[in-house]
Design a protein around this motif. Structure first.
Motif, PDB file in Angstrom:
ATOM      1  N   SER A 175      82.040  42.754  51.084  1.00  0.00           N
ATOM      2  CA  SER A 175      82.071  42.104  49.730  1.00  0.00           C
ATOM      3  C   SER A 175      82.831  40.866  49.957  1.00  0.00           C
ATOM      4  O   SER A 175      83.491  40.524  51.063  1.00  0.00           O
ATOM      5  CB  SER A 175      82.948  43.099  48.707  1.00  0.00           C
ATOM      6  OG  SER A 175      84.345  43.194  49.355  1.00  0.00           O
ATOM      7  N   LYS A 177      84.125  37.511  47.364  1.00  0.00           N
ATOM      8  CA  LYS A 177      84.439  37.266  45.783  1.00  0.00           C
ATOM      9  C   LYS A 177      85.012  35.987  45.751  1.00  0.00           C
ATOM     10  O   LYS A 177      86.050  35.589  46.682  1.00  0.00           O
ATOM     11  CB  LYS A 177      85.257  38.190  44.950  1.00  0.00           C
ATOM     12  CG  LYS A 177      84.357  39.607  44.865  1.00  0.00           C
ATOM     13  CD  LYS A 177      85.194  40.531  43.857  1.00  0.00           C
ATOM     14  CE  LYS A 177      86.422  40.921  44.331  1.00  0.00           C
ATOM     15  NZ  LYS A 177      87.046  41.855  43.434  1.00  0.00           N
ATOM     16  N   ASN A 180      87.053  36.262  40.279  1.00  0.00           N
ATOM     17  CA  ASN A 180      86.253  37.739  40.067  1.00  0.00           C
ATOM     18  C   ASN A 180      84.763  37.676  40.213  1.00  0.00           C
ATOM     19  O   ASN A 180      84.305  38.660  39.821  1.00  0.00           O
ATOM     20  CB  ASN A 180      86.845  37.803  38.600  1.00  0.00           C
ATOM     21  CG  ASN A 180      88.340  38.205  38.567  1.00  0.00           C
ATOM     22  OD1 ASN A 180      89.011  38.603  39.298  1.00  0.00           O
ATOM     23  ND2 ASN A 180      88.758  37.617  37.277  1.00  0.00           N
ATOM     24  N   THR A 181      84.057  36.403  40.803  1.00  0.00           N
ATOM     25  CA  THR A 181      82.780  36.624  40.927  1.00  0.00           C
ATOM     26  C   THR A 181      82.398  36.948  42.524  1.00  0.00           C
ATOM     27  O   THR A 181      82.840  36.298  43.292  1.00  0.00           O
ATOM     28  CB  THR A 181      82.055  35.029  40.568  1.00  0.00           C
ATOM     29  OG1 THR A 181      82.864  34.674  39.314  1.00  0.00           O
ATOM     30  CG2 THR A 181      80.765  34.869  40.884  1.00  0.00           C
ATOM     31  N   SER A 182      81.599  38.013  42.294  1.00  0.00           N
ATOM     32  CA  SER A 182      81.084  38.528  43.717  1.00  0.00           C
ATOM     33  C   SER A 182      79.776  37.667  43.950  1.00  0.00           C
ATOM     34  O   SER A 182      78.910  37.256  43.230  1.00  0.00           O
ATOM     35  CB  SER A 182      80.569  39.859  43.573  1.00  0.00           C
ATOM     36  OG  SER A 182      81.670  40.685  43.135  1.00  0.00           O
ATOM     37  N   THR A 184      76.865  37.983  45.811  1.00  0.00           N
ATOM     38  CA  THR A 184      76.168  39.247  46.317  1.00  0.00           C
ATOM     39  C   THR A 184      75.033  39.014  47.395  1.00  0.00           C
ATOM     40  O   THR A 184      74.582  39.846  48.024  1.00  0.00           O
ATOM     41  CB  THR A 184      75.254  39.591  45.041  1.00  0.00           C
ATOM     42  OG1 THR A 184      74.460  38.795  44.317  1.00  0.00           O
ATOM     43  CG2 THR A 184      76.259  40.531  44.296  1.00  0.00           C
ATOM     44  N   TRP A 210      87.834  39.103  50.347  1.00  0.00           N
ATOM     45  CA  TRP A 210      86.498  39.591  51.226  1.00  0.00           C
ATOM     46  C   TRP A 210      87.049  40.849  51.741  1.00  0.00           C
ATOM     47  O   TRP A 210      87.913  40.994  52.121  1.00  0.00           O
ATOM     48  CB  TRP A 210      86.129  38.572  52.069  1.00  0.00           C
ATOM     49  CG  TRP A 210      86.761  38.040  53.088  1.00  0.00           C
ATOM     50  CD1 TRP A 210      86.632  38.629  54.655  1.00  0.00           C
ATOM     51  CD2 TRP A 210      87.966  37.287  53.250  1.00  0.00           C
ATOM     52  NE1 TRP A 210      87.745  38.060  55.330  1.00  0.00           N
ATOM     53  CE2 TRP A 210      88.472  37.114  54.691  1.00  0.00           C
ATOM     54  CE3 TRP A 210      88.731  36.353  52.069  1.00  0.00           C
ATOM     55  CZ2 TRP A 210      89.352  36.238  54.991  1.00  0.00           C
ATOM     56  CZ3 TRP A 210      89.862  35.517  52.630  1.00  0.00           C
ATOM     57  CH2 TRP A 210      90.244  35.560  53.990  1.00  0.00           C
TER      58      TRP A 210
END
Length: 231
Positions: A175, A177, A180-182, A184, A210
């Motif tokens: 992951s 981020k 709060n935004t991933s 992708t 991460w």
């Protein structure tokens, strides 16, 4: 029963990693080839109760075409129901970098059997191809993969996140981020390299968090860092 390569209909599905390809279970999520070893094994198990599968395997350099510097034994074989067999992966001897990891890909294609009672029928056959990362790991690298992941550096450069890996190992994201935004589409960053990922314009936070995927296929603890502004 027999293995059939010719059928009226067939479809091929490719998975970055699939632990269970329609009856054939692949024993790992990634392959770490320690250069100090003569070979590495990849276990395959046929979970079907009755049907055998035909297994074909090879490596590539990442483009899906050019073969990697490894010999797979056996490259093509029949795996009977409820049986297990190891694929043995051996380095061909081709020169590879000694100061950092190199990344290749292992491909395992599984082709189902066809029963005798299906000879005169139009049958849809699903052929699966599992694709795993294969990391060539030279001897004497500095630190550990987790150290490399922990020490990644992040810069905000004109709405792009620059991620720099100063270590000797690949860092593959579980992951990533910003606030709060991933992100992708963030997959990995190679050793001694920098990659960039687009940042949504609405992001105002400078906090990056991460996790990386370990040699065993699970995630590291979560790391955090500030995102510096680019020059």
């Amino acid at each position: 029963m027999r293995i059939s390569l010719l059928t009226v209909f067939f479809m091929t599905f490719t998975f970055p990693f699939c632990s269970h390809s329609a009856g054939v279970q692949v024993g790992r999520t990634r392959i770490i080839y320690d250069a100090s070893k003569k070979e590495v094994a990849l276990p395959l198990t046929n979970k079907e109760k009755d049907l055998p599968w035909l297994i074909q395997s090879w490596t590539d350099i990442g483009d899906g075409k050019t073969r990697g510097p490894f010999i797979i034994t056996p490259p093509l074989f029949r795996l009977d129901a409820q049986k297990e067999q190891n694929l043995r992966i051996t380095w061909s001897g081709q020169a590879l970098p000694t100061d950092h990891e190199s990344l290749f890909y292992m491909n395992v294609r599984t082709i189902p059997a066809m029963g005798k009672d299906e000879d005169d029928k139009n049958v849809l056959r699903l052929i699966y191809k599992t694709r795993l990362k294969l990391f060539w790991r030279p001897k004497g690298l500095h630190g550990t993969p987790v150290d490399t992941c922990k020490n990644l550096r992040f810069i905000n450069d004109k709405n792009h996140l620059l991620v720099t890996n100063d270590g000797d190992f690949y860092s593959v994201f579980d992951s990533l981020k910003v606030g709060n935004t991933s992100l992708t589409k963030a997959e990995l960053v190679a050793p001694k390299a920098t990659v960039q990922f687009a940042l949504p314009t609405a992001i105002t936070s400078s906090k990056v968090s991460w996790r990386c995927i370990t040699d065993y296929g699970n995630a590291t603890e979560e790391f955090t860092s500030g995102m510096k502004d680019g020059a």
